[in-house]
Design a protein around this motif. Structure first.
Motif, PDB file in Angstrom:
ATOM      1  N   ILE A   1      -7.463   1.357  -2.054  1.00 48.16           N
ATOM      2  CA  ILE A   1      -6.129   1.944  -2.237  1.00 48.16           C
ATOM      3  C   ILE A   1      -5.791   2.380  -0.876  1.00 48.16           C
ATOM      4  O   ILE A   1      -6.440   2.990  -0.309  1.00 48.16           O
ATOM      5  CB  ILE A   1      -6.339   3.120  -3.196  1.00 48.16           C
ATOM      6  N   PHE A   2      -4.488   2.082  -0.521  1.00 53.79           N
ATOM      7  CA  PHE A   2      -4.019   2.679   0.556  1.00 53.79           C
ATOM      8  C   PHE A   2      -3.027   3.608   0.252  1.00 53.79           C
ATOM      9  O   PHE A   2      -1.765   3.373  -0.694  1.00 53.79           O
ATOM     10  CB  PHE A   2      -3.239   1.441   1.303  1.00 53.79           C
ATOM     11  N   VAL A   3      -3.193   4.865   0.743  1.00 57.13           N
ATOM     12  CA  VAL A   3      -2.276   5.935   0.626  1.00 57.13           C
ATOM     13  C   VAL A   3      -1.493   6.391   1.954  1.00 57.13           C
ATOM     14  O   VAL A   3      -2.135   6.247   3.185  1.00 57.13           O
ATOM     15  CB  VAL A   3      -3.057   7.494   0.506  1.00 57.13           C
ATOM     16  N   VAL A   4       0.057   6.352   1.756  1.00 58.15           N
ATOM     17  CA  VAL A   4       0.704   6.174   2.780  1.00 58.15           C
ATOM     18  C   VAL A   4       0.879   7.677   3.067  1.00 58.15           C
ATOM     19  O   VAL A   4       1.080   8.655   2.349  1.00 58.15           O
ATOM     20  CB  VAL A   4       1.900   5.714   2.524  1.00 58.15           C
ATOM     21  N   LYS A   5       0.780   8.004   4.673  1.00 58.86           N
ATOM     22  CA  LYS A   5       1.018   9.251   4.978  1.00 58.86           C
ATOM     23  C   LYS A   5       2.511   9.465   5.391  1.00 58.86           C
ATOM     24  O   LYS A   5       3.361   8.548   5.579  1.00 58.86           O
ATOM     25  CB  LYS A   5       0.146   9.289   6.100  1.00 58.86           C
ATOM     26  N   PRO A   6       3.130  10.745   5.605  1.00 53.44           N
ATOM     27  CA  PRO A   6       4.521  10.922   5.952  1.00 53.44           C
ATOM     28  C   PRO A   6       5.272  10.327   6.971  1.00 53.44           C
ATOM     29  O   PRO A   6       6.204   9.774   6.730  1.00 53.44           O
ATOM     30  CB  PRO A   6       4.564  12.465   6.175  1.00 53.44           C
ATOM     31  N   ARG A   7       4.508   9.993   8.018  1.00 54.78           N
ATOM     32  CA  ARG A   7       5.234   9.336   9.086  1.00 54.78           C
ATOM     33  C   ARG A   7       5.176   7.875   9.055  1.00 54.78           C
ATOM     34  O   ARG A   7       5.802   7.311  10.093  1.00 54.78           O
ATOM     35  CB  ARG A   7       4.425   9.612  10.552  1.00 54.78           C
ATOM     36  N   ALA A   8       4.911   7.235   7.878  1.00 52.59           N
ATOM     37  CA  ALA A   8       5.039   5.822   7.972  1.00 52.59           C
ATOM     38  C   ALA A   8       6.365   5.245   7.568  1.00 52.59           C
ATOM     39  O   ALA A   8       6.336   4.186   7.886  1.00 52.59           O
ATOM     40  CB  ALA A   8       3.894   5.414   6.599  1.00 52.59           C
ATOM     41  N   THR A   9       7.294   5.990   7.368  1.00 55.55           N
ATOM     42  CA  THR A   9       8.602   5.272   6.989  1.00 55.55           C
ATOM     43  C   THR A   9       9.195   5.028   8.424  1.00 55.55           C
ATOM     44  O   THR A   9      10.112   4.070   8.238  1.00 55.55           O
ATOM     45  CB  THR A   9       9.512   6.550   6.362  1.00 55.55           C
ATOM     46  N   GLU A  10       8.682   5.200   9.406  1.00 57.13           N
ATOM     47  CA  GLU A  10       9.347   4.812  10.618  1.00 57.13           C
ATOM     48  C   GLU A  10       8.570   3.593  11.214  1.00 57.13           C
ATOM     49  O   GLU A  10       8.824   3.065  12.312  1.00 57.13           O
ATOM     50  CB  GLU A  10       9.231   5.934  11.668  1.00 57.13           C
TER      51      GLU A  10
ATOM     52  N   SER B   1     -11.078  -9.350  -4.495  1.00 58.08           N
ATOM     53  CA  SER B   1     -10.854  -8.132  -4.146  1.00 58.08           C
ATOM     54  C   SER B   1      -9.254  -7.608  -4.613  1.00 58.08           C
ATOM     55  O   SER B   1      -8.291  -8.437  -4.892  1.00 58.08           O
ATOM     56  CB  SER B   1     -10.766  -8.046  -2.727  1.00 58.08           C
ATOM     57  N   GLN B   2      -9.257  -6.346  -5.021  1.00 61.40           N
ATOM     58  CA  GLN B   2      -7.982  -5.789  -5.543  1.00 61.40           C
ATOM     59  C   GLN B   2      -7.610  -4.685  -4.721  1.00 61.40           C
ATOM     60  O   GLN B   2      -8.405  -3.958  -4.067  1.00 61.40           O
ATOM     61  CB  GLN B   2      -8.349  -5.374  -7.102  1.00 61.40           C
ATOM     62  N   PHE B   3      -6.169  -4.749  -4.668  1.00 58.98           N
ATOM     63  CA  PHE B   3      -5.776  -3.282  -3.669  1.00 58.98           C
ATOM     64  C   PHE B   3      -4.600  -2.946  -4.554  1.00 58.98           C
ATOM     65  O   PHE B   3      -3.841  -3.460  -5.491  1.00 58.98           O
ATOM     66  CB  PHE B   3      -4.851  -4.207  -2.591  1.00 58.98           C
ATOM     67  N   GLY B   4      -4.394  -1.377  -4.315  1.00 55.85           N
ATOM     68  CA  GLY B   4      -3.255  -0.506  -4.902  1.00 55.85           C
ATOM     69  C   GLY B   4      -2.606   0.142  -3.663  1.00 55.85           C
ATOM     70  O   GLY B   4      -3.424   0.403  -2.522  1.00 55.85           O
ATOM     71  N   ILE B   5      -1.566   0.446  -3.747  1.00 56.67           N
ATOM     72  CA  ILE B   5      -0.730   1.335  -2.831  1.00 56.67           C
ATOM     73  C   ILE B   5      -0.116   2.467  -3.388  1.00 56.67           C
ATOM     74  O   ILE B   5       0.590   2.408  -4.356  1.00 56.67           O
ATOM     75  CB  ILE B   5       0.362   0.459  -2.097  1.00 56.67           C
ATOM     76  N   THR B   6      -0.364   3.770  -2.812  1.00 59.22           N
ATOM     77  CA  THR B   6       0.125   4.720  -3.388  1.00 59.22           C
ATOM     78  C   THR B   6       1.160   5.566  -2.205  1.00 59.22           C
ATOM     79  O   THR B   6       0.681   5.715  -1.043  1.00 59.22           O
ATOM     80  CB  THR B   6      -0.928   5.897  -3.521  1.00 59.22           C
ATOM     81  N   ILE B   7       2.249   5.917  -2.828  1.00 61.14           N
ATOM     82  CA  ILE B   7       3.187   6.222  -1.825  1.00 61.14           C
ATOM     83  C   ILE B   7       3.826   7.643  -2.459  1.00 61.14           C
ATOM     84  O   ILE B   7       4.538   7.373  -3.650  1.00 61.14           O
ATOM     85  CB  ILE B   7       4.188   5.663  -1.353  1.00 61.14           C
ATOM     86  N   SER B   8       3.754   8.979  -2.183  1.00 70.04           N
ATOM     87  CA  SER B   8       4.116   9.870  -2.660  1.00 70.04           C
ATOM     88  C   SER B   8       5.863  10.266  -2.534  1.00 70.04           C
ATOM     89  O   SER B   8       6.381   9.835  -1.628  1.00 70.04           O
ATOM     90  CB  SER B   8       3.614  11.263  -2.424  1.00 70.04           C
ATOM     91  N   ARG B   9       6.494  11.015  -3.353  1.00 71.62           N
ATOM     92  CA  ARG B   9       8.064  11.086  -3.366  1.00 71.62           C
ATOM     93  C   ARG B   9       8.225  12.217  -2.221  1.00 71.62           C
ATOM     94  O   ARG B   9       9.128  12.325  -1.503  1.00 71.62           O
ATOM     95  CB  ARG B   9       8.174  11.835  -4.579  1.00 71.62           C
ATOM     96  N   LYS B  10       6.859  12.921  -1.647  1.00 65.93           N
ATOM     97  CA  LYS B  10       7.030  13.675  -0.631  1.00 65.93           C
ATOM     98  C   LYS B  10       7.270  13.054   0.724  1.00 65.93           C
ATOM     99  O   LYS B  10       7.515  13.579   1.768  1.00 65.93           O
ATOM    100  CB  LYS B  10       5.633  14.477  -0.348  1.00 65.93           C
TER     101      LYS B  10
ATOM    102  N   ARG C   1      10.685   0.151   0.724  1.00 69.19           N
ATOM    103  CA  ARG C   1      10.276  -0.862   1.960  1.00 69.19           C
ATOM    104  C   ARG C   1       8.916  -0.693   2.661  1.00 69.19           C
ATOM    105  O   ARG C   1       8.281  -1.770   2.958  1.00 69.19           O
ATOM    106  CB  ARG C   1      11.169  -0.330   2.947  1.00 69.19           C
ATOM    107  N   VAL C   2       8.371   0.528   2.450  1.00 70.86           N
ATOM    108  CA  VAL C   2       7.090   0.716   3.053  1.00 70.86           C
ATOM    109  C   VAL C   2       5.911  -0.141   2.195  1.00 70.86           C
ATOM    110  O   VAL C   2       5.180  -0.978   2.726  1.00 70.86           O
ATOM    111  CB  VAL C   2       6.792   2.057   3.259  1.00 70.86           C
TER     112      VAL C   2
END
Length: 125
Positions: free
Chosen positions: A93-102, A51-60, A70-71
């Protein structure tokens, strides 16, 4: 420490997962997943690929690379812990939403388990 090289999603596969995969959502993450396609292209006696995984986190999410990294590190660590439970052949693919930084590591671990069980990639508890 990142994910093992065999479990990293390649750049060319991101578009395939976005176009053909299905979505699941939680409060801090979005999952795009493409399950294994049976035995297509697999010769007799061979296993499905890992299985393969990717993480996407926007500059937003955060203008600071430190916060974004860190996330990503926390998500990778949680994925490494869940890796033995995930069957072979998945592309996610895991896409990070804005509140995830906390969020902390334990919260990511719970959300990943929840998303993976919703996607039927692991057995729910």
């Amino acid at each position: 420490m990142g994910l093992p090289k065999i479990n990293r999603l390649h750049r060319r596969d991101f578009q395939v997962v976005y176009q053909q995969g299905f979505s699941r959502h939680s409060s801090h993450l979005k999952l795009k997943a493409l399950p294994a396609r049976g035995n297509a292209g697999i010769e007799e006696g061979q296993q499905l690929p890992a299985s393969q995984f990717g993480i996407t986190i926007s500059r937003k999410i955060s203008k600071k690379a430190v916060a974004r990294n860190r996330v990503k590190r926390q998500l990778r660590a949680a994925l490494r812990q869940l890796l033995p439970q995930i069957p072979r052949g998945w592309k996610m693919i895991f896409v990070v939403k804005p509140r995830a930084t906390e969020c902390k590591y334990e919260h990511f671990l719970r959300e990943l388990e929840q998303l993976l069980s919703q996607a039927e990639a692991i057995d729910g508890h």
